[in-house]
Design an enzyme around this catalytic site. Structure first.
Site, PDB file in Angstrom:
ATOM      1  N   LYS A   5       0.833  -1.212   0.000  1.00 53.22           N
ATOM      2  CA  LYS A   5       0.000   0.000   0.000  1.00 53.22           C
ATOM      3  C   LYS A   5       0.864   1.257   0.000  1.00 53.22           C
ATOM      4  O   LYS A   5       0.648   2.185  -0.771  1.00 53.22           O
ATOM      5  CB  LYS A   5      -0.921   0.035   1.236  1.00 53.22           C
ATOM      6  CG  LYS A   5      -1.865  -1.135   1.365  1.00 53.22           C
ATOM      7  CD  LYS A   5      -2.753  -1.023   2.570  1.00 53.22           C
ATOM      8  CE  LYS A   5      -2.026  -1.052   3.897  1.00 53.22           C
ATOM      9  NZ  LYS A   5      -1.340  -2.332   4.200  1.00 53.22           N
ATOM     10  N   ARG A  65      -9.700   1.523   8.315  1.00 53.60           N
ATOM     11  CA  ARG A  65      -9.291   0.167   8.661  1.00 53.60           C
ATOM     12  C   ARG A  65     -10.348  -0.557   9.484  1.00 53.60           C
ATOM     13  O   ARG A  65     -10.153  -1.707   9.837  1.00 53.60           O
ATOM     14  CB  ARG A  65      -8.048   0.285   9.519  1.00 53.60           C
ATOM     15  CG  ARG A  65      -6.891  -0.503   9.029  1.00 53.60           C
ATOM     16  CD  ARG A  65      -5.738   0.043   9.820  1.00 53.60           C
ATOM     17  NE  ARG A  65      -4.609  -0.768   9.822  1.00 53.60           N
ATOM     18  CZ  ARG A  65      -3.496  -0.448   9.169  1.00 53.60           C
ATOM     19  NH1 ARG A  65      -3.447   0.604   8.403  1.00 53.60           N
ATOM     20  NH2 ARG A  65      -2.450  -1.192   9.303  1.00 53.60           N
TER      21      ARG A  65
HETATM   22  P1  AP5 Z   1       4.869  -1.649   1.806  1.00 57.68           P
HETATM   23  O1  AP5 Z   1       4.554  -0.767   0.683  1.00 57.68           O
HETATM   24  O2  AP5 Z   1       5.658  -1.114   2.951  1.00 57.68           O
HETATM   25  O3  AP5 Z   1       3.520  -2.388   2.317  1.00 57.68           O
HETATM   26  P2  AP5 Z   1       2.267  -1.818   3.144  1.00 57.68           P
HETATM   27  O4  AP5 Z   1       1.055  -2.454   2.574  1.00 57.68           O
HETATM   28  O5  AP5 Z   1       2.309  -0.335   3.217  1.00 57.68           O
HETATM   29  O6  AP5 Z   1       2.581  -2.514   4.528  1.00 57.68           O
HETATM   30  P3  AP5 Z   1       2.443  -2.039   6.055  1.00 57.68           P
HETATM   31  O7  AP5 Z   1       3.017  -3.178   6.842  1.00 57.68           O
HETATM   32  O8  AP5 Z   1       3.050  -0.681   6.273  1.00 57.68           O
HETATM   33  O9  AP5 Z   1       0.935  -1.964   6.241  1.00 57.68           O
HETATM   34  P4  AP5 Z   1       0.155  -2.017   7.549  1.00 57.68           P
HETATM   35  O10 AP5 Z   1      -1.184  -1.680   7.084  1.00 57.68           O
HETATM   36  O11 AP5 Z   1       0.266  -3.275   8.327  1.00 57.68           O
HETATM   37  O12 AP5 Z   1       0.936  -0.971   8.469  1.00 57.68           O
HETATM   38  P5  AP5 Z   1       0.752   0.602   8.719  1.00 57.68           P
HETATM   39  O13 AP5 Z   1       2.085   1.213   8.616  1.00 57.68           O
HETATM   40  O14 AP5 Z   1      -0.350   1.132   7.899  1.00 57.68           O
HETATM   41  O15 AP5 Z   1       5.623  -2.951   1.201  1.00 57.68           O
HETATM   42  C1  AP5 Z   1       6.101  -3.969   2.055  1.00 57.68           C
HETATM   43  C2  AP5 Z   1       7.486  -4.428   1.540  1.00 57.68           C
HETATM   44  O16 AP5 Z   1       7.311  -5.102   0.291  1.00 57.68           O
HETATM   45  C3  AP5 Z   1       8.475  -3.295   1.283  1.00 57.68           C
HETATM   46  O17 AP5 Z   1       9.766  -3.734   1.617  1.00 57.68           O
HETATM   47  C4  AP5 Z   1       8.365  -3.028  -0.247  1.00 57.68           C
HETATM   48  O18 AP5 Z   1       9.590  -2.574  -0.768  1.00 57.68           O
HETATM   49  C5  AP5 Z   1       7.998  -4.415  -0.769  1.00 57.68           C
HETATM   50  N1  AP5 Z   1       7.071  -4.406  -1.892  1.00 57.68           N
HETATM   51  C6  AP5 Z   1       5.972  -3.617  -2.061  1.00 57.68           C
HETATM   52  N2  AP5 Z   1       5.327  -3.946  -3.198  1.00 57.68           N
HETATM   53  C7  AP5 Z   1       6.012  -4.970  -3.756  1.00 57.68           C
HETATM   54  C8  AP5 Z   1       5.827  -5.750  -4.944  1.00 57.68           C
HETATM   55  N3  AP5 Z   1       4.800  -5.530  -5.779  1.00 57.68           N
HETATM   56  N4  AP5 Z   1       6.719  -6.725  -5.217  1.00 57.68           N
HETATM   57  C9  AP5 Z   1       7.780  -6.956  -4.350  1.00 57.68           C
HETATM   58  N5  AP5 Z   1       7.997  -6.246  -3.219  1.00 57.68           N
HETATM   59  C10 AP5 Z   1       7.127  -5.271  -2.922  1.00 57.68           C
HETATM   60  O19 AP5 Z   1       0.248   0.602  10.223  1.00 57.68           O
HETATM   61  C11 AP5 Z   1       1.096   0.252  11.290  1.00 57.68           C
HETATM   62  C12 AP5 Z   1       0.314   0.290  12.598  1.00 57.68           C
HETATM   63  O20 AP5 Z   1      -0.210   1.617  12.824  1.00 57.68           O
HETATM   64  C13 AP5 Z   1      -0.933  -0.619  12.657  1.00 57.68           C
HETATM   65  O21 AP5 Z   1      -0.607  -1.950  13.017  1.00 57.68           O
HETATM   66  C14 AP5 Z   1      -1.766   0.096  13.728  1.00 57.68           C
HETATM   67  O22 AP5 Z   1      -1.270  -0.142  15.015  1.00 57.68           O
HETATM   68  C15 AP5 Z   1      -1.517   1.571  13.401  1.00 57.68           C
HETATM   69  N6  AP5 Z   1      -2.496   2.115  12.435  1.00 57.68           N
HETATM   70  C16 AP5 Z   1      -2.222   2.588  11.181  1.00 57.68           C
HETATM   71  N7  AP5 Z   1      -3.360   3.001  10.576  1.00 57.68           N
HETATM   72  C17 AP5 Z   1      -4.360   2.776  11.456  1.00 57.68           C
HETATM   73  C18 AP5 Z   1      -5.765   2.963  11.406  1.00 57.68           C
HETATM   74  N8  AP5 Z   1      -6.369   3.481  10.316  1.00 57.68           N
HETATM   75  N9  AP5 Z   1      -6.498   2.616  12.487  1.00 57.68           N
HETATM   76  C19 AP5 Z   1      -5.917   2.111  13.602  1.00 57.68           C
HETATM   77  N10 AP5 Z   1      -4.596   1.897  13.721  1.00 57.68           N
HETATM   78  C20 AP5 Z   1      -3.814   2.230  12.651  1.00 57.68           C
END
Ligand code: AP5
Length: 236
Positions: free
Chosen positions: A17, A92
């Site tokens: 994402k 979410r």
């Molecule tokens: P990346 O682009 O980093 O993936 P992502 O989907 O953004 O993954 P996240 O783990 O950041 O998502 P998440 O939703 O769990 O965490 P968030 O930070 O939002 O890609 C992942 C890896 O793969 C990278 O190394 C990239 O280079 C590689 N990659 C990407 N695309 C690829 C492809 N096509 N092919 C190969 N490699 C690829 O949230 C973290 C925490 O914050 C949550 O757990 C929660 O505690 C809190 N939080 C955030 N938002 C909310 C909300 N709305 N409500 C409540 N709590 C929240």
């Protein structure tokens, strides 16, 4: 004020994402709002929100709806009738989706579900490294740096996120299936959802998304039908 174009990028942890939202922001000029990044920044700066969120995020739980929605609402105050916004990681929960309906006003968000197989999730998350200084994301499997330093001018150290440990990732996936998967149903029933094949390489996923966003901006789609590029049963 709301935005004329609201693009929501939904998907499980590690789906890509953030990677895709950054690419789309570059292509459209729309701001990329990642609630995960905003919360991590609040934790780093030890703001009152950061202090409340730190322990929750460390264990892979969701930060309470009202705190996260307030963060997003603040960004909507900057919106104009011509501009757009890319939401990454929000909404979410269905409570957050309902809140977004309110602040979106008459704009119907275009929702893109980046669906990936569980095998890809584990591989991507286990290989993810982020710069401690600028937050730029790398991957030891897909986007390696041999010197373990950021390629951007900051040259920061590349580290693994605290919540990317295997047991925490498993919990994040469970929480996604329990609380975020219903958001997919919420938008599907409103005909606002398109599924993107997130298992492909970064460029191919970006191409699908760019085409969908261009089509969405050119003409608002009729409601009532989920649009799917390549739905597969093993993807979440
Ligand atoms: P990346 O682009 O980093 O993936 P992502 O989907 O953004 O993954 P996240 O783990 O950041 O998502 P998440 O939703 O769990 O965490 P968030 O930070 O939002 O890609 C992942 C890896 O793969 C990278 O190394 C990239 O280079 C590689 N990659 C990407 N695309 C690829 C492809 N096509 N092919 C190969 N490699 C690829 O949230 C973290 C925490 O914050 C949550 O757990 C929660 O505690 C809190 N939080 C955030 N938002 C909310 C909300 N709305 N409500 C409540 N709590 C929240």
């Amino acid at each position: 004020m709301s935005y004329a174009h609201i693009i929501v990028i939904l998907g499980p942890p590690g789906a890509g994402k953030g990677t895709q939202a950054a690419r789309l922001a570059e292509a459209t000029g729309f701001p990329h709002v990642s609630t995960g990044d905003l919360l991590r920044e609040a934790v780093r700066r030890r703001t009152p929100l950061g202090l409340k969120s730190k322990a929750i995020m460390k264990t892979g739980q969701l930060v309470p709806d009202e705190l996260v929605s307030q963060l997003v609402a603040t960004r909507f105050e900057e919106g104009t009738a011509e501009s757009g916004i890319i939401l990454d990681g929000y909404p979410r929960t269905t409570t957050q989706a309902e809140y977004l309906e309110k602040i979106a006003g008459t704009t119907r968000p275009q929702v893109l579900h980046v669906a990936v197989s569980e095998g890809q999730i584990i591989r991507r998350i286990s290989g993810r490294r982020a710069c401690v200084k600028c937050g730029k994301v790398y991957n030891v499997h897909f986007l390696p740096r041999t010197d373990e330093q950021c390629g951007a001018p900051c040259g920061g150290e590349l580290v693994q996120r605290e919540d990317d440990r295997e047991e925490i990732v498993k919990r994040r996936i469970r929480i996604y299936l329990d609380l975020t998967a219903p958001v997919i149903g919420f938008y599907k029933s409103r005909g606002q959802l398109t599924v993107v094949d997130g298992d492909l390489d970064v460029d191919s996923v970006a191409k699908q998304i760019a085409e969908l966003v261009m089509a969405g901006r050119a003409s608002k789609r009729p409601a009532g039908r989920e649009q799917s590029r390549s739905r597969r049963d093993d993807c979440v």
